[in-house]
Write an enzyme that holds these catalytic residues in place. Structure first.
Site, PDB file in Angstrom:
ATOM      1  N   HIS A 355      30.228 113.555  15.191  1.00  0.00           N
ATOM      2  CA  HIS A 355      30.211 114.755  14.341  1.00  0.00           C
ATOM      3  C   HIS A 355      31.152 115.858  14.784  1.00  0.00           C
ATOM      4  O   HIS A 355      31.133 116.941  14.199  1.00  0.00           O
ATOM      5  CB  HIS A 355      28.809 115.354  14.277  1.00  0.00           C
ATOM      6  N   LYS A 540      27.279 130.189   7.809  1.00  0.00           N
ATOM      7  CA  LYS A 540      27.269 128.999   8.678  1.00  0.00           C
ATOM      8  C   LYS A 540      27.123 129.505  10.101  1.00  0.00           C
ATOM      9  O   LYS A 540      27.140 130.715  10.334  1.00  0.00           O
ATOM     10  CB  LYS A 540      28.561 128.192   8.513  1.00  0.00           C
ATOM     11  N   ARG A 541      26.990 128.592  11.095  1.00  0.00           N
ATOM     12  CA  ARG A 541      26.951 129.058  12.476  1.00  0.00           C
ATOM     13  C   ARG A 541      28.198 129.891  12.768  1.00  0.00           C
ATOM     14  O   ARG A 541      29.269 129.654  12.189  1.00  0.00           O
ATOM     15  CB  ARG A 541      26.879 127.861  13.427  1.00  0.00           C
ATOM     16  N   LYS A 546      35.371 128.461  13.183  1.00  0.00           N
ATOM     17  CA  LYS A 546      35.019 128.629  11.769  1.00  0.00           C
ATOM     18  C   LYS A 546      35.641 129.906  11.180  1.00  0.00           C
ATOM     19  O   LYS A 546      35.592 130.143   9.987  1.00  0.00           O
ATOM     20  CB  LYS A 546      33.502 128.646  11.600  1.00  0.00           C
ATOM     21  N   THR A 647      29.186 120.818   5.394  1.00  0.00           N
ATOM     22  CA  THR A 647      28.291 120.385   4.318  1.00  0.00           C
ATOM     23  C   THR A 647      27.908 121.579   3.449  1.00  0.00           C
ATOM     24  O   THR A 647      27.576 121.423   2.281  1.00  0.00           O
ATOM     25  CB  THR A 647      27.018 119.719   4.880  1.00  0.00           C
ATOM     26  N   LYS A 651      27.349 122.283  -0.769  1.00  0.00           N
ATOM     27  CA  LYS A 651      26.210 122.982  -1.399  1.00  0.00           C
ATOM     28  C   LYS A 651      26.715 124.080  -2.325  1.00  0.00           C
ATOM     29  O   LYS A 651      26.200 124.275  -3.429  1.00  0.00           O
ATOM     30  CB  LYS A 651      25.282 123.553  -0.324  1.00  0.00           C
TER      31      LYS A 651
HETATM   32  C1  26W Z   1      25.595 118.988  23.098  1.00  0.00           C
HETATM   33  C2  26W Z   1      25.889 120.223  22.324  1.00  0.00           C
HETATM   34  C3  26W Z   1      26.170 119.891  20.908  1.00  0.00           C
HETATM   35  C4  26W Z   1      25.194 120.126  19.963  1.00  0.00           C
HETATM   36  C5  26W Z   1      25.430 119.811  18.642  1.00  0.00           C
HETATM   37  C6  26W Z   1      27.369 119.355  20.547  1.00  0.00           C
HETATM   38  C7  26W Z   1      27.604 119.030  19.248  1.00  0.00           C
HETATM   39  C8  26W Z   1      26.637 119.254  18.297  1.00  0.00           C
HETATM   40  C9  26W Z   1      26.867 118.851  16.868  1.00  0.00           C
HETATM   41  C10 26W Z   1      27.581 117.530  16.838  1.00  0.00           C
HETATM   42  C11 26W Z   1      27.582 119.887  16.122  1.00  0.00           C
HETATM   43  C12 26W Z   1      27.469 119.696  14.640  1.00  0.00           C
HETATM   44  O1  26W Z   1      26.473 120.031  14.038  1.00  0.00           O
HETATM   45  N1  26W Z   1      28.533 119.186  14.018  1.00  0.00           N
HETATM   46  C13 26W Z   1      28.651 119.298  12.593  1.00  0.00           C
HETATM   47  O2  26W Z   1      28.143 118.128  11.966  1.00  0.00           O
HETATM   48  C14 26W Z   1      28.141 118.281  10.558  1.00  0.00           C
HETATM   49  C15 26W Z   1      27.469 117.059   9.967  1.00  0.00           C
HETATM   50  O3  26W Z   1      28.265 115.941  10.140  1.00  0.00           O
HETATM   51  C16 26W Z   1      29.558 118.477  10.039  1.00  0.00           C
HETATM   52  O4  26W Z   1      29.503 118.699   8.654  1.00  0.00           O
HETATM   53  C17 26W Z   1      30.209 119.671  10.723  1.00  0.00           C
HETATM   54  O5  26W Z   1      31.566 119.773  10.345  1.00  0.00           O
HETATM   55  C18 26W Z   1      30.103 119.524  12.217  1.00  0.00           C
HETATM   56  O6  26W Z   1      30.585 120.691  12.876  1.00  0.00           O
END
Ligand code: 26W
Length: 805
Positions: A355, A540-541, A546, A647, A651
């Protein structure tokens, strides 16, 4: 189930008496909500029991297990009522009783067991799996505290604990009889028995894993899947030895240490922290999940050689990738399979979704930490790694060494996930291309067939049908209702996109949704929004990539122009919302900046008739459902190459907002589907960004020196324009000028200003605007997660195929 509102009222009031022992007229919203939810649960549980026995009878069908550390579920009451087909009956019945269903829905706390995109995607996937009748179970963690609640205090983010379980959780069933015992620490000894090596794990500590099952109701069938969330406890709530010795406190300490594992969700959404407790969380739910899968499989007693024909596991990012060595451990140490047999099963079962390509988010664990906490699992990882390095022909030796799992004292989780999975997928076309050509290009050379792309999707049931009933009605009127079960049919709207009457309908829908949001803003912030202005939304976050900063610099630029050059613009309301990771300094500075600019703009009578800026507190699924339907413009302006998919962009599109965005993530496909004329694209392309990183030739100072508008706007961060305290936004200024603007905000500034002018021009032409809007809605069917899940199933899991045979 009740078919009329009279029948509903009768059953509801009867149940109310039974559960509360109180009189309905004087009861609280909380009691009313709880009783209603428990009634819905009764029906969902009956369906769940029926579908269990059905699946068992039909010789235990192949099943998907979706392992994810996060499930951002949101609220369930109205969704479940809608899916059971009783939302209207219940709404009317409650009305008769003098109750507005919205008041009861408000009582429910969001299940915020996720950070953002990845967690919400998992929840949308559960929704689609249920709708498509694919037997599946989500496997996750029941955090006592989900993502923190955000308050804004004098412009700053303050974090409060998310007490989502305060009034209990109506949607779960505690399955005490299905608890599992998980082992940490200890040492490993091997002995020989009947010519075979037997592994003995000794001196370990145990933690109890108790599952809580949440049914995932489906509108389309009697099949009810569920989400299994594991909660940690002590295996011996009271150690009687300690207790009898009078060491009461020590006995309780053990209980608390065990419970700590599922106490809280880590609030980082991209920046990984190598904390021991997080590693414990990962192994805890992976091991518990696999143990429960094994138990279920053995009940139906099939050959273990067929495991991969019955079980598929999707690993949601690397966080659950310990599934690979843990499943090896179970198959070898408990089921006595040889390495090769076990490996064949594991690599036929596991599939991994990536992701993010942000290097700071790629997980690694110190080898020493993992070895100490999970000695047997670590041994297995060592063996996987050894075999990986020795496989293949001589010419790949060096490449294999460079891409091994154990390197530099660290366990590289993505490498483990790729090596142990049959499939590796990115979440949008562009993202998958980057994985193949950049991030994992060498592993791609070894395993070209594993790599594939699955463009994300979102639940149109939640983000269109449930959250935008007015638009749902407009669509029904125009093209009928078949699109609800087959969202690709939204395409039929294309036949009507020049129709003035449709435009009028959409316009009035948008206006009402804007009024709904404006009422919320008035109630919560006492700020009056102009519903005739353009609602330009960035939610968004908060993260540097971003680029909320680009948006707010543009607002500062407009403000300055209006003040100094009497420039006229079409009235706009800039809406922001989003949480910053508590330890992410720059993200918190950006929140402060947005609020500072909002203060200045909103309190300047000369400007405030043209512009308003608001930062809404505590963005979550429920607030999103209020915001997306009210948006005219969707801000998707990440530095190209950084946003894996996005995503939120989908929406907004479904709700008729027009995107202003970079060619990043799924924006590329949104443009392809909606048409280039129906989106505002600007800025650097991903290849250009990647090229800059490669050759290091970007200089933000050059842009500062050559573009007067950029210079003036950036200077305003530190020249007293915003705040008497000129050091307040120094760190942001430094990130742009001293640290060379890592996210190309200044480089893209000019193009963004121009694109925003185009947005304004288009909005002034109502006919053109609503035609664009309709074309976006028409093309949004592709971005339903139903399509995404079909692709996963057709190309990876093959579960439907198994059922049909
Ligand atoms: C370990 C710390 C950590 C925590 C969460 C690293 C990475 C993450 C996630 C992978 C971050 C995340 O939410 N990524 C998002 O995933 C969405 C669903 O696929 C995408 O639409 C977003 O672009 C992406 O940033």
């Amino acid at each position: 189930m009740f078919s009329s509102k009279e029948a509903f009222k009768k059953e509801y009031l009867q149940r109310f008496k039974e559960v509360t022992g109180e009189c309905f007229e004087e009861s609280s919203f909380i009691d009313r909500y709880n009783v209603l939810a428990s009634l819905v649960m009764k029906y969902a549980s009956i369906c769940m029991a029926d579908s269990h026995s059905l699946m068992n009878r039909e010789k235990n069908q192949k099943r998907l297990y979706y392992f994810s550390m996060e499930f951002l579920v949101g609220k369930l009451l109205e969704m479940n009522l809608m899916k059971l087909g009783i939302l209207d009956v219940v709404t009317e019945g409650l009305n008769d009783l003098g109750v507005d269903i919205k008041d009861l829905a408000d009582v429910e706390m969001d299940a915020g067991l996720g950070n953002g995109g990845l967690g919400r995607l998992a929840a949308c996937f559960l929704d689609s799996l249920a709708f498509l009748n694919i037997p599946a179970m989500g496997m996750g963690i029941k955090y006592r505290y989900g993502l923190f609640e955000q308050k804004i205090h004098e412009g700053h983010q303050v974090e409060l604990p998310d007490k989502w379980l305060r009034y209990g959780n109506q949607w779960e069933i505690r399955k005490a009889s299905k608890a599992e015992v998980i082992r940490f620490y200890g040492n490993i000894r091997t002995i020989e028995k009947d010519g075979k090596i037997v592994v003995i794990h000794e001196n370990y500590e145990t933690v109890l894993a108790v599952p809580f099952d949440v049914p995932i109701v489906s509108s389309s069938s009697s099949n009810v899947n569920f989400l299994r969330l594991w909660s940690a406890g002590s295996t011996d709530a009271f150690d009687f030895n300690l207790f009898n010795k009078g060491n009461y406190m020590e006995a309780l300490r053990e209980k608390t240490t065990a419970e700590a594992i599922t106490q809280v969700l880590y609030p980082n959404d991209a920046n990984y922290e190598g904390r021991l407790l997080r590693l414990k969380q990962q192994y805890f739910f992976v091991s518990a999940g696999l143990r429960s899968i094994r138990r279920r499989y053995k009940r139906n007693n099939e050959e273990l050689q067929d495991l991969s024909k019955k079980i598929q596991i999707q690993i949601n990012d690397t966080h659950p990738s310990l599934v690979i060595p843990e499943l090896m451990r179970i198959l070898m140490d408990h089921e006595r399979l040889e390495w090769d047999e076990a490996w064949e099963q594991v690599t036929g079962i596991c599939a991994y979704t990536n992701h993010t390509i942000l290097p700071e988010a790629l997980e690694t664990w110190p080898q020493e930490m993992m070895k100490c906490l999970l000695p047997r699992v670590y041994m297995i990882i060592e063996e996987i790694d050894r075999r990986f390095k020795e496989e293949g022909d001589e010419s790949t030796r060096e490449l294999r060494a460079r891409n091994s799992i154990l390197r530099d004292g660290l366990v590289h989780m993505a490498n483990l996930a790729i090596i142990g999975s049959k499939s590796v997928n990115g979440v949008a076309k562009l993202h998958t291309d980057i994985l193949i050509n950049e991030t994992f290009s060498e592993l791609y050379e070894l395993y070209p067939d594993k790599f594939n792309s699955k463009t994300n999707g979102v639940s149109h049931r939640r983000f269109l049908m449930k959250s935008n009933p007015l638009l749902t009605k407009c669509i029904n009127k125009t093209i009928g209702e078949e699109w609800k079960d087959d969202p690709a049919r939204l395409k039929n709207l294309l036949d009507h996109c020049g129709d003035r009457n449709c435009h009028e309908m959409l316009k009035s829908m948008k206006r009402k949704n804007k009024e709904r949001l404006a009422a919320y803003v008035m109630k919560t912030m006492e700020i009056k929004l102009d519903v005739n202005s353009i609602f330009d939304v960035h939610v968004k976050r908060i993260h540097e990539y971003k680029r909320q900063l680009l948006n707010v610099l543009h607002i500062m630029y407009l403000y300055d122009r209006i003040k100094t050059q009497k420039m006229k613009i079409y009235p706009r309301t800039f809406i922001f919302a989003g949480k910053a990771a508590p330890s992410y300094h720059m993200a918190k500075e950006i929140i402060k900046l947005i609020n500072k600019v909002a203060d200045k703009v909103n309190n300047d009578p000369e400007v405030s008739s043209y512009m308003k800026v608001v930062f809404l507190e505590n963005f979550n699924v429920t607030l999103g459902e209020l915001i997306y339907p009210a948006a005219d413009v969707s801000e998707q302006i990440s530095t190209a190459s950084k946003e894996a998919s996005g995503t939120g962009n989908m929406k907004f599109m479904m709700n008729g907002a027009i995107t202003i965005g970079t060619l990043d993530g799924a924006n590329v496909e949104i443009m392809e589907k909606a048409g280039e004329d129906n989106i505002f694209i600007f800025g650097l392309r991903s290849e250009e960004v990647l090229e800059y990183y490669r050759n290091g030739s970007y200089s933000s100072r050059e842009i500062y020196a050559s573009d007067w508008d950029v210079q003036r706007t950036v200077d305003h961060l530190i020249d007293g324009f915003l705040s008497k305290d000129t050091s307040e936004f120094r760190d942001i200024y430094d990130s742009l000028i001293l640290h060379n603007d890592a996210y190309f905000v200044m480089k893209d500034f000019r193009a963004y200003v121009e694109a925003q002018k185009e947005v304004e021009k288009a909005y002034r032409d109502t006919g053109r605007w609503f035609e664009m809007s309709m074309k976006n809605i028409a093309a949004s069917g592709y971005f339903s997660s139903d399509r995404t899940i079909r692709e996963y199933d057709n190309e990876i899991w093959k579960i439907k195929e198994d059922i049909n045979n």
